[in-house]
Design a protein around this motif. Structure first.
Motif, PDB file in Angstrom:
ATOM      1  N   ARG A  63       0.668  -1.358   0.415  1.00  0.00           N
ATOM      2  CA  ARG A  63       0.259   0.029  -0.115  1.00  0.00           C
ATOM      3  C   ARG A  63       1.063   1.007   0.083  1.00  0.00           C
ATOM      4  O   ARG A  63       0.542   2.339  -0.477  1.00  0.00           O
ATOM      5  CB  ARG A  63      -0.943  -0.396   1.152  1.00  0.00           C
ATOM      6  N   ALA A  64       1.731   1.102   1.163  1.00  0.00           N
ATOM      7  CA  ALA A  64       3.249   2.666   0.541  1.00  0.00           C
ATOM      8  C   ALA A  64       3.598   2.238  -0.106  1.00  0.00           C
ATOM      9  O   ALA A  64       3.424   3.630  -0.785  1.00  0.00           O
ATOM     10  CB  ALA A  64       3.778   1.958   2.157  1.00  0.00           C
ATOM     11  N   LEU A  65       3.883   1.618  -1.252  1.00  0.00           N
ATOM     12  CA  LEU A  65       4.671   1.919  -2.112  1.00  0.00           C
ATOM     13  C   LEU A  65       3.394   2.317  -3.495  1.00  0.00           C
ATOM     14  O   LEU A  65       4.016   3.058  -4.445  1.00  0.00           O
ATOM     15  CB  LEU A  65       5.572   1.020  -2.613  1.00  0.00           C
ATOM     16  N   VAL A  66       2.540   1.597  -3.788  1.00  0.00           N
ATOM     17  CA  VAL A  66       2.086   1.779  -4.416  1.00  0.00           C
ATOM     18  C   VAL A  66       0.738   3.329  -4.223  1.00  0.00           C
ATOM     19  O   VAL A  66       1.005   3.783  -5.834  1.00  0.00           O
ATOM     20  CB  VAL A  66       0.113   1.102  -5.014  1.00  0.00           C
ATOM     21  N   THR A  67       1.113   3.788  -3.420  1.00  0.00           N
ATOM     22  CA  THR A  67       0.616   4.857  -2.983  1.00  0.00           C
ATOM     23  C   THR A  67       1.752   6.242  -3.557  1.00  0.00           C
ATOM     24  O   THR A  67       1.111   6.961  -3.960  1.00  0.00           O
ATOM     25  CB  THR A  67       0.096   5.262  -0.897  1.00  0.00           C
ATOM     26  N   ALA A  68       3.104   5.504  -2.977  1.00  0.00           N
ATOM     27  CA  ALA A  68       3.871   7.108  -3.224  1.00  0.00           C
ATOM     28  C   ALA A  68       4.417   6.833  -4.571  1.00  0.00           C
ATOM     29  O   ALA A  68       4.560   7.817  -5.619  1.00  0.00           O
ATOM     30  CB  ALA A  68       5.539   5.958  -2.914  1.00  0.00           C
ATOM     31  N   LEU A  69       3.570   5.803  -5.689  1.00  0.00           N
ATOM     32  CA  LEU A  69       4.119   5.130  -6.790  1.00  0.00           C
ATOM     33  C   LEU A  69       3.397   6.395  -7.596  1.00  0.00           C
ATOM     34  O   LEU A  69       3.529   6.891  -8.420  1.00  0.00           O
ATOM     35  CB  LEU A  69       3.905   4.036  -7.289  1.00  0.00           C
ATOM     36  N   ASN A  70       2.378   6.147  -7.194  1.00  0.00           N
ATOM     37  CA  ASN A  70       0.762   7.410  -7.516  1.00  0.00           C
ATOM     38  C   ASN A  70       0.519   8.261  -7.712  1.00  0.00           C
ATOM     39  O   ASN A  70       0.347   8.834  -8.297  1.00  0.00           O
ATOM     40  CB  ASN A  70      -0.944   6.322  -7.647  1.00  0.00           C
ATOM     41  N   GLY A  71       1.597   9.328  -6.129  1.00  0.00           N
ATOM     42  CA  GLY A  71       1.443   9.961  -6.068  1.00  0.00           C
ATOM     43  C   GLY A  71       3.179  11.101  -6.339  1.00  0.00           C
ATOM     44  O   GLY A  71       3.158  11.905  -6.290  1.00  0.00           O
ATOM     45  N   ASP A 131       6.304  10.164  -5.992  1.00  0.00           N
ATOM     46  CA  ASP A 131       6.961  10.664  -4.473  1.00  0.00           C
ATOM     47  C   ASP A 131       8.240   9.466  -4.409  1.00  0.00           C
ATOM     48  O   ASP A 131       7.487   8.905  -3.290  1.00  0.00           O
ATOM     49  CB  ASP A 131       6.099  10.284  -3.017  1.00  0.00           C
ATOM     50  N   GLU A 132       9.276  10.770  -4.767  1.00  0.00           N
ATOM     51  CA  GLU A 132      10.343   9.954  -4.700  1.00  0.00           C
ATOM     52  C   GLU A 132      10.834   9.357  -3.234  1.00  0.00           C
ATOM     53  O   GLU A 132      11.079   8.100  -2.673  1.00  0.00           O
ATOM     54  CB  GLU A 132      11.493  10.378  -5.661  1.00  0.00           C
ATOM     55  N   GLN A 133      10.185   9.666  -2.634  1.00  0.00           N
ATOM     56  CA  GLN A 133      11.225  10.241  -1.259  1.00  0.00           C
ATOM     57  C   GLN A 133      10.497   8.698  -0.791  1.00  0.00           C
ATOM     58  O   GLN A 133      10.883   8.121  -0.490  1.00  0.00           O
ATOM     59  CB  GLN A 133      11.157  11.515  -0.326  1.00  0.00           C
ATOM     60  N   ALA A 134       9.307   8.773  -0.580  1.00  0.00           N
ATOM     61  CA  ALA A 134       8.235   7.767   0.281  1.00  0.00           C
ATOM     62  C   ALA A 134       8.018   6.510  -0.729  1.00  0.00           C
ATOM     63  O   ALA A 134       8.138   5.654   0.041  1.00  0.00           O
ATOM     64  CB  ALA A 134       6.557   8.793   0.521  1.00  0.00           C
ATOM     65  N   PHE A 135       8.751   6.596  -2.207  1.00  0.00           N
ATOM     66  CA  PHE A 135       8.618   5.579  -2.173  1.00  0.00           C
ATOM     67  C   PHE A 135       9.931   4.522  -2.449  1.00  0.00           C
ATOM     68  O   PHE A 135      10.205   3.771  -1.889  1.00  0.00           O
ATOM     69  CB  PHE A 135       8.882   5.552  -4.804  1.00  0.00           C
ATOM     70  N   PHE A 136      11.310   5.279  -2.389  1.00  0.00           N
ATOM     71  CA  PHE A 136      12.292   4.559  -1.770  1.00  0.00           C
ATOM     72  C   PHE A 136      12.522   4.455  -0.235  1.00  0.00           C
ATOM     73  O   PHE A 136      13.057   3.084   0.362  1.00  0.00           O
ATOM     74  CB  PHE A 136      13.365   5.253  -2.277  1.00  0.00           C
ATOM     75  N   GLU A 186      13.893   5.913 -11.367  1.00  0.00           N
ATOM     76  CA  GLU A 186      13.879   7.086 -12.964  1.00  0.00           C
ATOM     77  C   GLU A 186      13.184   6.899 -14.447  1.00  0.00           C
ATOM     78  O   GLU A 186      12.659   8.211 -14.188  1.00  0.00           O
ATOM     79  CB  GLU A 186      15.380   7.314 -12.730  1.00  0.00           C
ATOM     80  N   ARG A 187      13.602   5.662 -14.618  1.00  0.00           N
ATOM     81  CA  ARG A 187      13.096   5.989 -16.389  1.00  0.00           C
ATOM     82  C   ARG A 187      12.040   5.604 -16.020  1.00  0.00           C
ATOM     83  O   ARG A 187      10.738   5.741 -16.493  1.00  0.00           O
ATOM     84  CB  ARG A 187      14.095   4.730 -17.208  1.00  0.00           C
ATOM     85  N   GLU A 188      10.957   4.877 -15.478  1.00  0.00           N
ATOM     86  CA  GLU A 188       9.715   3.746 -15.896  1.00  0.00           C
ATOM     87  C   GLU A 188       8.772   4.534 -15.178  1.00  0.00           C
ATOM     88  O   GLU A 188       7.599   4.767 -14.957  1.00  0.00           O
ATOM     89  CB  GLU A 188      10.236   2.314 -15.526  1.00  0.00           C
ATOM     90  N   ILE A 189       8.947   5.060 -14.245  1.00  0.00           N
ATOM     91  CA  ILE A 189       8.161   5.679 -13.114  1.00  0.00           C
ATOM     92  C   ILE A 189       8.461   7.010 -12.735  1.00  0.00           C
ATOM     93  O   ILE A 189       7.496   8.375 -12.958  1.00  0.00           O
ATOM     94  CB  ILE A 189       8.341   5.545 -11.190  1.00  0.00           C
ATOM     95  N   PHE A 190       9.194   7.725 -12.012  1.00  0.00           N
ATOM     96  CA  PHE A 190       9.088   9.279 -11.604  1.00  0.00           C
ATOM     97  C   PHE A 190       9.239  10.054 -13.047  1.00  0.00           C
ATOM     98  O   PHE A 190       8.843  11.375 -12.999  1.00  0.00           O
ATOM     99  CB  PHE A 190      10.362   9.227 -11.247  1.00  0.00           C
TER     100      PHE A 190
END
Length: 107
Positions: free
Chosen positions: A14-22, A24-29, A52-56
């Motif tokens: 949940r935390a990873l997907v939420t950060a990805l969709n937001g 939010d690189e800092q929260a993702f890592f 970096e290439r596929e998400i952010f």
């Protein structure tokens, strides 16, 4: 019907997907273990470079369609500015409350 990230069963996923969709690189890592690894279509990739290439830089977004294995496996419609949209599968390994590995690829 999509599953809202806030309703995903596993808290680490949940935390990873939420950060990805937001985007939010800092929260993702922060949701990953320091030594986390990943693979794309069966090939191990450099995690930070791939993200970096596929998400952010490409505004990646995941619309979760289903989850299984106590929330550690997802099927999602994934889209970014490079590839557009595609049906993908995601499998997560969690250690100490953080994702230590994820594997993704076309579903």
């Amino acid at each position: 019907m999509t599953i809202s990230p806030s309703r995903l069963a596993h808290p680490a996923v949940r935390a990873l997907v939420t950060a990805l969709n937001g985007n939010d690189e800092q929260a993702f890592f922060a949701a990953l273990t320091p030594d986390a690894t990943m693979s794309d279509d069966g090939s191990d990739r450099d995690l930070r470079e791939w993200c970096e290439r596929e998400i952010f830089t490409t505004r990646g977004h995941m619309d979760v369609q289903s989850e299984s294995h106590q929330g550690l496996s997802l099927v999602a419609d994934y889209r970014n500015d490079t590839w557009g949209g595609m049906r993908t599968r995601w499998r997560f390994t969690v250690e100490d409350g953080k994702v230590s590995r994820f594997e993704t690829g076309q579903a």
